[in-house]
Scaffold this active site. Structure first.
Site, PDB file in Angstrom:
ATOM      1  N   HIS A 148       0.840  -1.192   0.000  1.00 31.35           N
ATOM      2  CA  HIS A 148       0.000   0.000   0.000  1.00 31.35           C
ATOM      3  C   HIS A 148       0.876   1.243   0.000  1.00 31.35           C
ATOM      4  O   HIS A 148       2.105   1.139   0.018  1.00 31.35           O
ATOM      5  CB  HIS A 148      -0.923   0.015   1.219  1.00 31.35           C
ATOM      6  CG  HIS A 148      -0.190   0.208   2.515  1.00 31.35           C
ATOM      7  ND1 HIS A 148       0.236  -0.837   3.310  1.00 31.35           N
ATOM      8  CD2 HIS A 148       0.221   1.338   3.177  1.00 31.35           C
ATOM      9  CE1 HIS A 148       0.843  -0.376   4.380  1.00 31.35           C
ATOM     10  NE2 HIS A 148       0.858   0.954   4.323  1.00 31.35           N
ATOM     11  N   HIS A 197      -6.121  -1.568   3.654  1.00 26.25           N
ATOM     12  CA  HIS A 197      -6.027  -0.325   2.884  1.00 26.25           C
ATOM     13  C   HIS A 197      -5.048  -0.522   1.733  1.00 26.25           C
ATOM     14  O   HIS A 197      -4.045  -1.195   1.854  1.00 26.25           O
ATOM     15  CB  HIS A 197      -5.628   0.865   3.747  1.00 26.25           C
ATOM     16  CG  HIS A 197      -4.266   0.817   4.355  1.00 26.25           C
ATOM     17  ND1 HIS A 197      -3.790  -0.264   5.046  1.00 26.25           N
ATOM     18  CD2 HIS A 197      -3.266   1.736   4.396  1.00 26.25           C
ATOM     19  CE1 HIS A 197      -2.566  -0.023   5.488  1.00 26.25           C
ATOM     20  NE2 HIS A 197      -2.218   1.184   5.095  1.00 26.25           N
ATOM     21  N   HIS A 211       4.866   7.462   2.360  1.00 27.06           N
ATOM     22  CA  HIS A 211       5.585   6.193   2.296  1.00 27.06           C
ATOM     23  C   HIS A 211       4.889   5.232   1.346  1.00 27.06           C
ATOM     24  O   HIS A 211       3.726   5.410   0.997  1.00 27.06           O
ATOM     25  CB  HIS A 211       5.704   5.542   3.689  1.00 27.06           C
ATOM     26  CG  HIS A 211       4.421   4.988   4.234  1.00 27.06           C
ATOM     27  ND1 HIS A 211       3.580   5.720   5.041  1.00 27.06           N
ATOM     28  CD2 HIS A 211       3.830   3.758   4.108  1.00 27.06           C
ATOM     29  CE1 HIS A 211       2.541   4.988   5.390  1.00 27.06           C
ATOM     30  NE2 HIS A 211       2.660   3.786   4.826  1.00 27.06           N
ATOM     31  N   HIS A 243       0.292  -0.572  14.786  1.00 21.83           N
ATOM     32  CA  HIS A 243      -0.665   0.504  14.570  1.00 21.83           C
ATOM     33  C   HIS A 243      -1.952   0.216  15.336  1.00 21.83           C
ATOM     34  O   HIS A 243      -2.407  -0.934  15.384  1.00 21.83           O
ATOM     35  CB  HIS A 243      -1.046   0.614  13.091  1.00 21.83           C
ATOM     36  CG  HIS A 243       0.059   1.063  12.196  1.00 21.83           C
ATOM     37  ND1 HIS A 243       0.780   2.218  12.403  1.00 21.83           N
ATOM     38  CD2 HIS A 243       0.550   0.520  11.046  1.00 21.83           C
ATOM     39  CE1 HIS A 243       1.669   2.368  11.427  1.00 21.83           C
ATOM     40  NE2 HIS A 243       1.554   1.351  10.611  1.00 21.83           N
ATOM     41  N   TYR A 252       8.906   1.511  10.016  1.00 23.01           N
ATOM     42  CA  TYR A 252       9.111   2.569   9.032  1.00 23.01           C
ATOM     43  C   TYR A 252      10.606   2.845   8.928  1.00 23.01           C
ATOM     44  O   TYR A 252      11.314   2.906   9.948  1.00 23.01           O
ATOM     45  CB  TYR A 252       8.399   3.853   9.447  1.00 23.01           C
ATOM     46  CG  TYR A 252       6.898   3.814   9.275  1.00 23.01           C
ATOM     47  CD1 TYR A 252       6.313   3.913   8.019  1.00 23.01           C
ATOM     48  CD2 TYR A 252       6.067   3.699  10.383  1.00 23.01           C
ATOM     49  CE1 TYR A 252       4.932   3.893   7.864  1.00 23.01           C
ATOM     50  CE2 TYR A 252       4.692   3.677  10.244  1.00 23.01           C
ATOM     51  CZ  TYR A 252       4.134   3.771   8.977  1.00 23.01           C
ATOM     52  OH  TYR A 252       2.771   3.748   8.830  1.00 23.01           O
ATOM     53  N   GLU A 262       7.956   1.167   4.302  1.00 28.10           N
ATOM     54  CA  GLU A 262       7.388   0.463   5.448  1.00 28.10           C
ATOM     55  C   GLU A 262       7.327  -1.019   5.134  1.00 28.10           C
ATOM     56  O   GLU A 262       7.114  -1.402   3.972  1.00 28.10           O
ATOM     57  CB  GLU A 262       5.968   0.970   5.749  1.00 28.10           C
ATOM     58  CG  GLU A 262       5.316   0.288   6.954  1.00 28.10           C
ATOM     59  CD  GLU A 262       3.842   0.615   7.110  1.00 28.10           C
ATOM     60  OE1 GLU A 262       3.296   0.367   8.201  1.00 28.10           O
ATOM     61  OE2 GLU A 262       3.218   1.092   6.135  1.00 28.10           O
TER      62      GLU A 262
END
Length: 304
Positions: A148, A197, A211, A243, A252, A262
């Site tokens: 993503h 996502h 990112h 997260h 990251y 990431e």
């Protein structure tokens, strides 16, 4: 069907030799084409020709490519984009190596998106006939593939509307000023499938890349990736951590040019009828970095 997934991220790097070492030796991507000032890569579990393109000369995003199911989906998205008010141009097959014809437009956030329906299939590194679980001789982190990205936009609400109207995306999580339906939108996480996502949008300067991320399997893969980054002196931004938003596990870090990468594992399955998770500003630290419960300065200020 519309958008199936993000197919490729095309980014600029200041020094191609350094970037090739990072993405091939540390991340473990497989080189599929070298054009001199551009190099193309795929992960071991990706079957299309490439998912990452590195172009020498600067930093930041050149464009994203999104793959649809069939050619007629291109026409439908083109019409929806025009209705939304976007200027759309056609791209020819081969304009991007090994990629079909499609369309290209600039989003309200000033990012370039391409939509295509096919890419030359070269197969995964384990094949499809009685495949093994993973390649025996992985290099570095050995990322399976692209996952993503997060981009910045001055108007997150307009970008959310565009992704909904044109791409058929839906929001899975949001950060907004209040719980009211008309609250100011600070960030949104969006997808068109069960992936938690495919693209997130955060309030910030136009046209910037925050990112792009590679998928991993689980916590142990994330921890091993962080160890390898230390071995290779890769600058780590934060992690390993979790997260709150998406529930994913993460590290990251930065490539040699300063583009943030990431590695991401976990997260829950998304469904269009699942209620959207809403975070408000007082909890954003916990939402982004669940353990530390506060944002570091780099995460909010560094983009390319």
């Amino acid at each position: 069907m519309g958008i199936m997934r993000m197919g490729y991220a095309h980014v600029r790097v200041t020094d191609l030799a350094e970037a090739k070492h990072h993405y091939a030796s540390t991340m473990g991507l497989y080189e599929t084409l070298d054009e001199g000032n551009r190099v193309y890569y795929k992960g071991w579990d990706e079957w299309d020709h490439h998912s990452v393109v590195l172009e020498e000369g600067g930093v930041g995003l050149v464009k994203f490519g999104f793959k649809v199911d069939k050619p007629e989906d291109i026409d439908e998205i083109e019409q929806k984009a025009a209705t939304f008010g976007l200027t759309v141009e056609r791209m020819s097959a081969g304009e991007n190596p090994e990629v079909s014809d499609g369309i290209r437009f600039t989003t309200p956030s000033e990012h370039v998106f391409e939509v295509y329906h096919s890419q030359t299939v070269i197969g995964t590194e384990v094949g499809t006939h009685n495949p093994e679980s993973f390649p025996r001789h992985l290099v570095g982190v050995g990322v399976p593939g692209l996952d993503h990205a997060l981009i910045l936009a001055e108007d997150v609400g307009t970008m959310q509307q565009m992704l909904t109207d044109v791409f058929g995306f839906y929001a899975t999580e949001r950060v907004q000023t209040t719980l009211d339906d008309d609250a100011h939108l600070i960030a949104t996480w969006m997808t068109s499938n069960n992936q938690i996502h495919q693209l997130a949008v955060l309030e910030g300067p136009q046209g910037r890349l925050h990112h792009f991320a590679f998928k991993l399997g689980d916590w142990s893969d994330v921890g091993r990736a962080a160890d390898l980054m230390s071995m290779d002196d890769v600058p780590i931004d934060i992690g390993p951590t979790r997260h709150g938003i998406t529930r994913g596990q993460t590290v990251y870090f930065f490539d040699p040019s300063g583009n943030r990468n990431e590695v991401f594992a976990g997260g829950y399955l998304a469904y269009p009828d699942r209620p959207v998770s809403v975070w408000t500003p007082e909890a954003i630290g916990k939402g982004v970095f669940y353990h530390a419960r506060e944002l570091n300065e780099r995460f909010m200020t560094v983009s390319t």
